[in-house]
Write an enzyme that holds these catalytic residues in place. Structure first.
Site, PDB file in Angstrom:
ATOM      1  N   HIS A  15       0.830  -1.214   0.000  1.00  0.00           N
ATOM      2  CA  HIS A  15       0.000   0.000   0.000  1.00  0.00           C
ATOM      3  C   HIS A  15       0.855   1.251   0.000  1.00  0.00           C
ATOM      4  CE1 HIS A  15       0.408  -0.875   4.402  1.00  0.00           C
ATOM      5  NE2 HIS A  15       0.562   0.433   4.505  1.00  0.00           N
ATOM      6  N   HIS A  30       3.996   7.082   3.922  1.00  0.00           N
ATOM      7  CA  HIS A  30       4.916   5.949   3.758  1.00  0.00           C
ATOM      8  C   HIS A  30       4.437   5.047   2.626  1.00  0.00           C
ATOM      9  CE1 HIS A  30       2.021   4.134   6.717  1.00  0.00           C
ATOM     10  NE2 HIS A  30       2.215   3.034   6.018  1.00  0.00           N
ATOM     11  N   GLU A  84       7.625   0.944   5.117  1.00  0.00           N
ATOM     12  CA  GLU A  84       7.055  -0.096   5.973  1.00  0.00           C
ATOM     13  C   GLU A  84       7.286  -1.430   5.295  1.00  0.00           C
ATOM     14  OE1 GLU A  84       2.784   0.183   6.388  1.00  0.00           O
ATOM     15  OE2 GLU A  84       2.763  -1.145   8.130  1.00  0.00           O
TER      16      GLU A  84
HETATM   17 CO    CO Z   1       1.045   1.271   6.306  1.00  0.00          CO
END
Ligand code: CO
Length: 134
Positions: free
Chosen positions: A7, A79, A130
């Site tokens: 994502h 992020h 991440e």
């Molecule tokens: Co995230």
């Protein structure tokens, strides 16, 4: 080592307005808000055919998103999340290459119920990364 883009997370100053824009203007499949008290955020996931968008909004007094929104009042990309098969071996490899893992260095359970880690943005061209074990 890294796999798919899981994502892209966008910090937003108005969660309902952002969700409605993705729903109405962009015609996306927008989920319901979820509170993530361990991470200090309320998230809405938007399912795209090839990845997800994660809308982030501060939750609680010590939210890490609040500082980001103070610096970026209109919101912005916060992020990106890459998938890995084995988060501990990915972490150990990254530390060997000189990358810094944020927090305790131990994976936390993220918004999808899977282990996640964050890598220092200064080590990745200004982008907070991440890692999520899938
Ligand atoms: Co995230």
């Amino acid at each position: 080592m890294i796999g798919r883009l899981n994502h892209v997370a966008i910090a937003v100053p108005d969660l309902e307005a952002a969700a409605e824009q993705y729903r109405s203007a962009l015609g996306a499949n927008v989920g319901a808000p979820q509170d993530e008290p361990d991470h200090g955020v309320t998230v809405i996931f938007i399912e795209l055919p090839n990845t997800k968008i994660e809308l982030l909004y501060p939750l609680g007094d010590a939210s890490p998103i609040q500082g980001f929104l103070d610096k970026n009042p209109a919101g912005g990309i916060h992020h990106i999340c890459y998938e890995v098969d084995d988060i501990l071996s990915a972490r150990d490899h990254l530390i060997e290459t000189g990358a810094r893992v944020l927090g305790s260095g131990e994976p936390k359970i993220g918004a999808h119920g899977k282990p996640v880690l964050f890598l220092h943005p200064k080590d990745f061209n200004g982008c907070l990364v991440e890692l999520e074990q899938v």
